[in-house]
Design an enzyme around this catalytic site. Structure first.
Site, PDB file in Angstrom:
ATOM      1  N   ASP A 182      43.091  25.679  38.882  1.00  0.00           N
ATOM      2  CA  ASP A 182      42.235  26.353  39.189  1.00  0.00           C
ATOM      3  C   ASP A 182      41.629  26.390  41.090  1.00  0.00           C
ATOM      4  O   ASP A 182      42.967  26.330  41.455  1.00  0.00           O
ATOM      5  CB  ASP A 182      40.978  25.980  38.788  1.00  0.00           C
ATOM      6  CG  ASP A 182      39.826  27.123  38.534  1.00  0.00           C
ATOM      7  OD1 ASP A 182      38.911  27.724  39.826  1.00  0.00           O
ATOM      8  OD2 ASP A 182      39.419  28.065  37.865  1.00  0.00           O
ATOM      9  N   HIS A 214      35.238  28.055  42.781  1.00  0.00           N
ATOM     10  CA  HIS A 214      35.461  28.592  40.914  1.00  0.00           C
ATOM     11  C   HIS A 214      35.720  27.276  40.075  1.00  0.00           C
ATOM     12  O   HIS A 214      35.233  27.258  39.259  1.00  0.00           O
ATOM     13  CB  HIS A 214      36.340  29.673  40.898  1.00  0.00           C
ATOM     14  CG  HIS A 214      36.762  30.171  40.094  1.00  0.00           C
ATOM     15  ND1 HIS A 214      37.485  30.025  39.151  1.00  0.00           N
ATOM     16  CD2 HIS A 214      36.546  31.269  39.251  1.00  0.00           C
ATOM     17  CE1 HIS A 214      37.443  30.866  38.059  1.00  0.00           C
ATOM     18  NE2 HIS A 214      36.309  31.845  38.059  1.00  0.00           N
ATOM     19  N   SER A 376      35.453  33.434  32.955  1.00  0.00           N
ATOM     20  CA  SER A 376      35.959  32.051  33.686  1.00  0.00           C
ATOM     21  C   SER A 376      34.802  31.030  33.417  1.00  0.00           C
ATOM     22  O   SER A 376      35.450  29.294  33.230  1.00  0.00           O
ATOM     23  CB  SER A 376      35.725  32.260  35.169  1.00  0.00           C
ATOM     24  OG  SER A 376      37.324  32.773  35.468  1.00  0.00           O
TER      25      SER A 376
END
Length: 494
Positions: A182, A214, A376
């Protein structure tokens, strides 16, 4: 006019799949390009044919360096001899790939003349245009409690009484390594309790930190003490996306390779405390045969893999790595047990998990949190659940193994025990399955033996479910209000 119409409609028919371009020579390897992602100019991923071994690959790459250097030299001479002539500098070889012995290739930045020579080399199977990859989050909203954990530990829809109650086995995740491919991770965050580690930074020149948040959010959902499904798993940050949340397909493939190699190395040590590895990729782009093959190779190497289905409210089969058949592709659900409005769907989607308004760890401080949405956020619930189950029944390649649990078997098991039919707005070709963690049981064998569950409220509407939650809250409020009134009345009487 009829011929013109058929030609203009053709891209609409093939837009969802990789297409071969510039392949006018039958003896040349095809160049694949996804119509659903943005190509990176003059950047390519080259994949070798199956007969090519590491020695042959090395020889090919030496040949490539010579071809690239010779072309660069010719361009330099042309620049010097022609006043005003300028040309773009090409980087050449960027990455080499050798994933679990089944995917060999490389990526780089090449002039089209060099690519033409590569296409004609007998060792080359195909060439794929490198493309942009992005995170699968859906924007920030107001903070709320981590309801997602509660949802995967209850069979029926959440009510006021169990809204924040997560039932789990305390040892869940212990001895399991989770590779989060990521934007990186805030490894010093207190919720990781020292179990988060920096694994690898793939983008050249980028810092060993999560400048986006994220990856940290996903990591927290997998293994955080408060926010995580598997509260004792170890996190390894594999940074493949930059701080803006985007990156290249070739960097992502390289990140998958790093995770696979790290897992293989760890499993060969015979460490009694090591039980297995999982990986999460909450990212995606257009269809990429290479990325799908890379993920499948990592699964073959023993990694249990979860990937996001995508946020375009479209068929997940048209996106990578969502289309990787050996991974578990995850769609997003809501608190009201409906498919999230943005979630992709279709036969490539294996299961759903909470993905709307998910609270987890963030960047900026070692206590930061944030609430965001997307597939996600759903995928880490499954990655965490994989780590949770692996810790209860260690993987086959673990020295601690007590059961033969391969990624293929655990994928089938996780699907078989899911809650069936509880979600609304699920297309007919999409599995109506919501993830479940066993309701707090630590007995993996019993969890599997009990099997799946068909929700009692499968036919109720979203409005009915929301109304049920409100009714439960109102009843609890009036009950508490009545108790307070009685206490006041007794006090006055006394």
């Amino acid at each position: 006019m009829k011929g013109f119409l058929s030609l203009t409609l053709l891209p609409l028919l093939v837009a969802a799949s990789p297409v071969a371009v510039n392949s006018i020579h039958n003896d040349a390897a095809p160049i694949l390009s996804s119509m659903t992602s943005k190509d990176i100019p003059d950047s390519y991923i080259v994949v070798f044919k199956k007969h090519v071994d590491p020695s042959s690959a090395s020889a090919h790459q030496s040949w490539l360096q010579e071809v690239h250097t010779a072309h660069t030299g010719r361009m330099e001479l042309k620049k010097r001899s022609l006043f005003g002539f300028d040309f773009e500098a090409f980087m050449g070889l960027k990455h080499t790939f050798h994933i679990a012995g089944s995917l060999l290739g490389y990526a780089g930045h090449f002039h089209e003349d060099v690519i033409e020579q590569i296409r004609r080399h007998p060792d080359v199977d195909y060439i794929e245009k490198d493309s942009e990859v992005r995170t699968m989050s859906e924007g920030s909203v107001e903070k709320n409690a981590p309801w997602g954990l509660a949802r995967i530990s209850h069979r029926e829809s959440l009510s006021f009484g169990n809204f924040n109650k997560y039932l789990y086995a305390e040892e869940g995740g212990e001895g399991v390594d989770a590779y989060v491919i990521d934007t990186g991770a805030n490894v010093k965050h207190v919720d990781f309790e020292g179990r988060a580690n920096w694994g690898k930074t793939i983008p050249q020149g980028d810092a060993d930190e999560d400048g986006n948040g994220h990856g940290t959010h996903c990591s927290g959902t997998i293994a955080g003490k408060k926010f995580g499904v598997a509260k004792k798993a170890n996190v390894y940050a594999v940074k493949v996306l930059r701080s803006n949340g985007s990156g290249t397909m070739s960097d992502v493939v390289k990140g998958v390779e790093w995770a696979a190699e790290a897992h293989i190395k760890k499993s060969k040590k015979g460490d009694k405390k090591f039980k297995g590895s999982v990986a999460n990729m909450s990212l995606g782009g257009g269809s990429s045969r290479t990325l799908d093959l890379a993920v499948n190779a990592a699964v073959d190497a023993g990694i249990h893999f979860a990937v996001a289905a995508g946020n375009d409210n479209a068929d997940a089969c048209n996106y990578s790595p969502a289309a990787a058949e050996k991974a578990i592709t995850v769609g997003a659900s809501t608190l009201a047990d409906e498919r999230a409005y943005f979630s992709n769907y279709g036969k490539c989607t294996d299961i759903f998990a909470p993905g709307l308004n998910i609270l987890s760890t963030w960047v900026g401080s070692d206590h930061a949190t944030n609430t965001i949405s997307g597939t996600s956020m759903a995928s880490p619930h499954i990655a965490g659940l994989l780590a949770y189950y692996v810790s209860l029944a260690p993987a086959k390649d673990s020295a601690y193994a007590v059961a033969d649990v391969t990624p293929k078997q655990l994928k089938a098991a996780l699907i078989s025990v899911a809650t069936e039919g509880t979600l609304t707005d699920i297309p007919s070709d999409t599995p109506n399955l919501l993830a479940w963690n066993g309701g707090g049981s630590a007995n993996y064998t019993k969890i599997l033996a009990d099997g799946g569950y068909k929700a009692h409220n499968a036919e109720t509407t979203v409005e009915d479910r929301i109304g049920g939650i409100i009714d439960s809250a109102e009843k609890a409020f009036h009950k508490e209000l009545g108790a307070i009134y009685s206490e006041i009345k007794d006090a006055v009487s006394a």
